[in-house]
Motif scaffolding. Structure first.
Motif, PDB file in Angstrom:
ATOM      1  N   ASP A 138       7.945 -20.722 -13.224  1.00 35.50           N
ATOM      2  CA  ASP A 138       9.262 -21.052 -12.687  1.00 35.50           C
ATOM      3  C   ASP A 138      10.068 -21.887 -13.688  1.00 35.50           C
ATOM      4  N   ASN A 184      11.511 -25.954  -7.161  1.00 34.29           N
ATOM      5  CA  ASN A 184      12.878 -26.278  -6.746  1.00 34.29           C
ATOM      6  C   ASN A 184      13.097 -27.784  -6.621  1.00 34.29           C
ATOM      7  N   THR A 199      11.031 -19.777 -16.865  1.00 36.64           N
ATOM      8  CA  THR A 199      12.083 -18.776 -16.622  1.00 36.64           C
ATOM      9  C   THR A 199      13.433 -19.438 -16.345  1.00 36.64           C
ATOM     10  N   LYS A 200      13.438 -20.582 -15.666  1.00 35.70           N
ATOM     11  CA  LYS A 200      14.701 -21.287 -15.435  1.00 35.70           C
ATOM     12  C   LYS A 200      15.285 -21.809 -16.744  1.00 35.70           C
ATOM     13  N   LEU A 242      23.193 -15.924 -13.497  1.00 34.03           N
ATOM     14  CA  LEU A 242      22.933 -17.361 -13.472  1.00 34.03           C
ATOM     15  C   LEU A 242      23.890 -18.079 -12.534  1.00 34.03           C
ATOM     16  N   ASP A 257      19.188 -20.512 -10.060  1.00 39.26           N
ATOM     17  CA  ASP A 257      18.846 -19.195  -9.530  1.00 39.26           C
ATOM     18  C   ASP A 257      19.394 -18.158 -10.498  1.00 39.26           C
ATOM     19  N   PHE A 258      18.674 -17.037 -10.659  1.00 42.00           N
ATOM     20  CA  PHE A 258      19.133 -16.067 -11.655  1.00 42.00           C
ATOM     21  C   PHE A 258      18.683 -14.633 -11.415  1.00 42.00           C
ATOM     22  N   ASP A 309      14.094 -29.203  -9.957  1.00 44.63           N
ATOM     23  CA  ASP A 309      15.532 -29.002 -10.198  1.00 44.63           C
ATOM     24  C   ASP A 309      16.355 -30.044  -9.455  1.00 44.63           C
ATOM     25  N   ASN A 325      14.990 -17.321  -7.518  1.00 50.36           N
ATOM     26  CA  ASN A 325      14.229 -17.659  -8.720  1.00 50.36           C
ATOM     27  C   ASN A 325      12.738 -17.470  -8.450  1.00 50.36           C
ATOM     28  N   ALA A 377      16.680 -18.762 -18.533  1.00 51.39           N
ATOM     29  CA  ALA A 377      17.913 -18.321 -17.866  1.00 51.39           C
ATOM     30  C   ALA A 377      19.063 -19.266 -18.184  1.00 51.39           C
ATOM     31  N   SER A 378      18.803 -20.567 -18.133  1.00 51.07           N
ATOM     32  CA  SER A 378      19.860 -21.552 -18.386  1.00 51.07           C
ATOM     33  C   SER A 378      20.368 -21.493 -19.819  1.00 51.07           C
TER      34      SER A 378
END
Length: 170
Positions: A11, A95, A14-15, A39, A113-114, A98, A124, A18-19
């Motif tokens: 998680d 989460n 990948t976040k 995104l 989320d993406f 985050d 996500n 993605a960011s």
């Protein structure tokens, strides 16, 4: 714990990817539109509900994580439940990280989320872990009648319920 650690690591990685690599205004369309990488930053819960309650969601997530660690893990004696609780901890922790560490601030952070499927909310890997956990918990607790400790619940038949009702009458 391996499932929790692997899910949380996936998680977070990948976040971060993605960011750093996705443009929120130019989603990447894959597999003929079956998957979009879009995104967004979500201050609410599922489907962006409750956007003004980010601190509440953070507190509930922290409480849920503590409940699993303090109450359920010591009772754990079933492999299926270990996997389910691992997914649950990974999703909740992903989460929660985050909400604690992302902008705009501590316990007000927005979740990254993406992933988007057609006609579905953007989500996500942590969300996928929570859904996998929920499915496993329903299978184990409801359909297989297995407790976290590995015991099988006694199934009550209609006759059992009727007998119980008769015994409880004055």
């Amino acid at each position: 714990m391996a499932v929790a650690a692997a899910g949380l690591a996936l998680d977070l990685i990948t976040k971060q990817l993605a960011s750093s690599r996705l443009d929120p205004y130019n989603p990447v369309v894959l597999f003929g539109g079956l998957l979009r990488l879009q995104l967004i930053r979500n201050s609410g819960a599922a489907f962006s509900l409750g956007a003004g309650y980010t601190p509440v969601f953070a507190a509930l997530a922290a409480a849920a994580l503590l409940f699993v660690i303090i109450v359920l893990l010591p009772r754990l004696a079933h492999t299926g439940w270990a996997v389910a609780l691992g997914f649950l901890m990974a999703g909740v922790a992903g989460n929660l990280v985050d909400r604690i560490f992302r902008e705009p601030g501590v316990f007000r952070g927005h979740v990254v989320d993406f992933l988007q499927l057609p006609h579905w909310a953007i989500f996500n890997v942590a969300d996928m872990c929570v859904c996998a956990a929920a499915a496993l918990i329903v299978i184990l607790a409801v359909f297989k009648n297995i407790s976290v400790g590995g015991e099988h619940y006694a199934r009550r038949t209609g006759d059992d319920r009727a007998a119980g009702a008769e015994r409880s009458k004055p």
